[in-house]
Design an enzyme around this catalytic site. Sequence first.
Site, PDB file in Angstrom:
ATOM      1  N   HIS A  88       1.011  -1.124   0.029  1.00 31.50           N
ATOM      2  CA  HIS A  88      -0.074   0.077  -0.016  1.00 31.50           C
ATOM      3  C   HIS A  88       0.916   1.335   0.150  1.00 31.50           C
ATOM      4  O   HIS A  88       1.911   1.342   0.878  1.00 31.50           O
ATOM      5  CB  HIS A  88      -0.809   0.271   1.163  1.00 31.50           C
ATOM      6  CG  HIS A  88      -1.643  -1.036   1.267  1.00 31.50           C
ATOM      7  ND1 HIS A  88      -2.752  -1.499   0.344  1.00 31.50           N
ATOM      8  CD2 HIS A  88      -2.219  -1.812   2.397  1.00 31.50           C
ATOM      9  CE1 HIS A  88      -3.367  -2.616   0.699  1.00 31.50           C
ATOM     10  NE2 HIS A  88      -2.906  -2.712   2.071  1.00 31.50           N
ATOM     11  N   CYS A 178       0.638 -10.652  -3.374  1.00 34.75           N
ATOM     12  CA  CYS A 178      -0.509 -11.754  -3.231  1.00 34.75           C
ATOM     13  C   CYS A 178      -0.085 -13.136  -3.181  1.00 34.75           C
ATOM     14  O   CYS A 178      -0.840 -14.105  -3.425  1.00 34.75           O
ATOM     15  CB  CYS A 178      -1.717 -11.439  -3.712  1.00 34.75           C
ATOM     16  SG  CYS A 178      -2.302  -9.773  -3.679  1.00 34.75           S
TER      17      CYS A 178
END
Length: 227
Positions: A88, A178
């Site tokens: 992020h 991920c």
Amino acid sequence: MPVRKATLRVVNLGRICYHSALKIQQQHIKQHLESCSTPPNTLLLCEHEPIYTTGIRRAPYNLKEEQRLQALGADFCRTNRGGLITFHGPGQLVCYPILDLGCFKKSIRWYVCELERTVISMCRMFGIEATTSPDTGVWVGENKICAIGIHCGRYITSHGLALNCNTDLTWFQHIVPCGIVGKGVTSLSQELGRDVTLGEATPKLLEAFTEQFNCTLTYDLNSVETQ
């Protein structure tokens, strides 16, 4: 879809460190779990300072890996959301829906699919053909444009989605995003060949959210909530 429209309160947190946003999420969750009345369902919108976060499937990010990533100038946080590691940072629109699924549909799978459909609809507004895949999130070809990782306890949701608008994608080169090998990441800006800011993307995301979740919004995008 719910028979009656739910009302969601939108709170714009602005640019905020991840740990502070996490505390605000926890405050909203506590209201849902402990209040005798019905707290408002809330969408928390924000942008984070650089940070890598892992979900409940954390391997192989041990202390050594954590230190390696911190040496790049980013923070690091282990969380209770689903999924593996992601990034992020500035230029990324993060949306944390704190929802009581009893107001919608008590199905986690349904909820994740609706988040994916919301982002796909928003991408379509930009002329971008995005899709789902067997891997959670929203994709443009083999590149992920939006990561999704949630937590749900007693049907109260937290965490949410992270949409790359004009993010510096080089941050993702230091991880396997991920945990998916062989695929990349992209952004609205990269797909359109121009700068797409959070200010441009946010109204479209909210429009898509209201349509997909059949809800109405009350919000002040200029307000900032503090912990």
